[in-house]
Enzyme design. Structure first.
Site, short mmCIF file in Angstrom:
data_model
loop_
_atom_site.label_atom_id
_atom_site.label_comp_id
_atom_site.label_asym_id
_atom_site.label_seq_id
_atom_site.Cartn_x
_atom_site.Cartn_y
_atom_site.Cartn_z
N CYS A 1 -10.72 -3.08 -4.59
CA CYS A 1 -9.47 -4.01 -4.99
C CYS A 1 -9.93 -5.53 -5.41
CB CYS A 1 -8.53 -4.57 -3.93
SG CYS A 1 -7.59 -3.24 -3.59
N ASN B 1 0.90 -1.23 -0.01
CA ASN B 1 -0.15 -0.11 -0.10
C ASN B 1 0.88 1.18 0.06
OD1 ASN B 1 0.59 -0.87 2.50
ND2 ASN B 1 -0.90 0.15 3.68
N ILE B 2 0.36 2.31 -0.71
CA ILE B 2 1.18 3.33 -1.15
C ILE B 2 0.33 4.74 -0.40
CG2 ILE B 2 2.54 5.02 -2.54
CD1 ILE B 2 3.19 2.65 -4.03
N GLU B 3 0.31 5.37 0.52
CA GLU B 3 -0.48 6.30 1.06
C GLU B 3 -0.14 7.73 0.58
OE1 GLU B 3 -0.95 5.67 5.39
OE2 GLU B 3 -2.05 4.09 4.83
N CYS C 1 -4.16 0.70 -2.66
CA CYS C 1 -3.95 -0.56 -1.77
C CYS C 1 -2.98 -1.54 -2.55
CB CYS C 1 -5.33 -1.37 -1.71
SG CYS C 1 -6.75 -0.63 -0.85
N GLU D 1 -3.16 -4.73 -3.10
CA GLU D 1 -3.57 -5.68 -4.18
C GLU D 1 -3.85 -4.78 -5.42
OE1 GLU D 1 -4.69 -4.71 -1.24
OE2 GLU D 1 -5.75 -6.43 0.03
N CYS E 1 -10.21 -5.03 0.16
CA CYS E 1 -11.39 -4.00 -0.01
C CYS E 1 -12.12 -4.34 -1.16
CB CYS E 1 -10.92 -2.51 0.01
SG CYS E 1 -10.15 -2.00 -1.37
N1 THU Z 1 -5.39 -1.27 2.24
C1 THU Z 1 -4.76 -2.24 1.48
O1 THU Z 1 -3.71 -1.95 1.24
N2 THU Z 1 -5.51 -3.20 1.02
C2 THU Z 1 -6.86 -3.25 1.30
O2 THU Z 1 -7.50 -4.04 0.70
C3 THU Z 1 -7.41 -2.64 2.30
C4 THU Z 1 -6.66 -1.43 2.75
C5 THU Z 1 -4.58 -0.15 2.87
C6 THU Z 1 -4.94 0.99 2.40
C7 THU Z 1 -4.49 2.07 3.51
O3 THU Z 1 -3.00 2.32 3.12
C8 THU Z 1 -4.44 1.35 4.67
O4 THU Z 1 -4.39 -0.14 4.30
C9 THU Z 1 -5.59 1.68 5.86
O5 THU Z 1 -6.62 1.59 5.20
#
Ligand code: THU
Length: 137
Positions: free
Chosen positions: A98, A53-55, A64, A66, A95
């Site tokens: 994804c 995941n890259i915020e 996300c 995935e 989620c």
């Molecule tokens: N996140 C994912 O990488 N995959 C998911 O299916 C759900 C959420 C990440 C997004 C965000 O960086 C962190 O988890 C919290 O939501």
């Protein structure tokens, strides 16, 4: 819906994918949520593509793990995605966004949801996203 397993009970194929996802999780950029996610996709070619995941400071731009893994595979020329391993602190499932992106390329994708201690559940995309929206071409 799930069979719950410990990593040692899972095939070498899944174990390799788990390791790749675990390592990808260490590369997560998650300074806001502190929730790190790693994903690894095995393609029919045999190649593995990972994602984390890259915020972003503009929170809605976060992507996300995935989706990063799926786009990593597709942008490398892959179209046939076979297995996905996701590793989080608590073994959560992908989620909804994804799930839809994955369904575009692999409606029957086999999926392992695992935590960092090696507790794992095996499922597939048909179970996680029944009656997915897919355009017939
Ligand atoms: N996140 C994912 O990488 N995959 C998911 O299916 C759900 C959420 C990440 C997004 C965000 O960086 C962190 O988890 C919290 O939501």
């Amino acid at each position: 819906m799930y069979s719950t397993l410990f990593l040692q009970e899972i095939s070498a194929e899944w174990q390799e994918l788990y390791q790749a996802a675990l390592e990808a999780r260490n590369r997560a950029y998650a300074p806001y949520s502190r929730y790190q996610v790693g994903a690894a996709i095995r393609c029919r070619s045999g190649a593995i593509y990972t994602g984390c995941n890259i915020e972003n400071a503009s929170f809605g731009l976060t992507v996300c793990a995935e989706r990063v893994a799926a786009w990593h595979a597709v942008s490398a020329g892959e179209r046939d995605l076979v297995r996905l391993a996701v590793v989080t602190a608590d073994g959560s499932a992908p989620c909804g966004a994804c799930r839809q992106v994955l369904a575009e390329f692999a409606p029957e994708l086999a999926i392992m949801l695992a935590d960092v201690s090696g507790n794992a559940r095996i499922t597939d995309l048909r179970a996680l996203l029944p009656d997915a929206f897919i355009l017939k071409r």
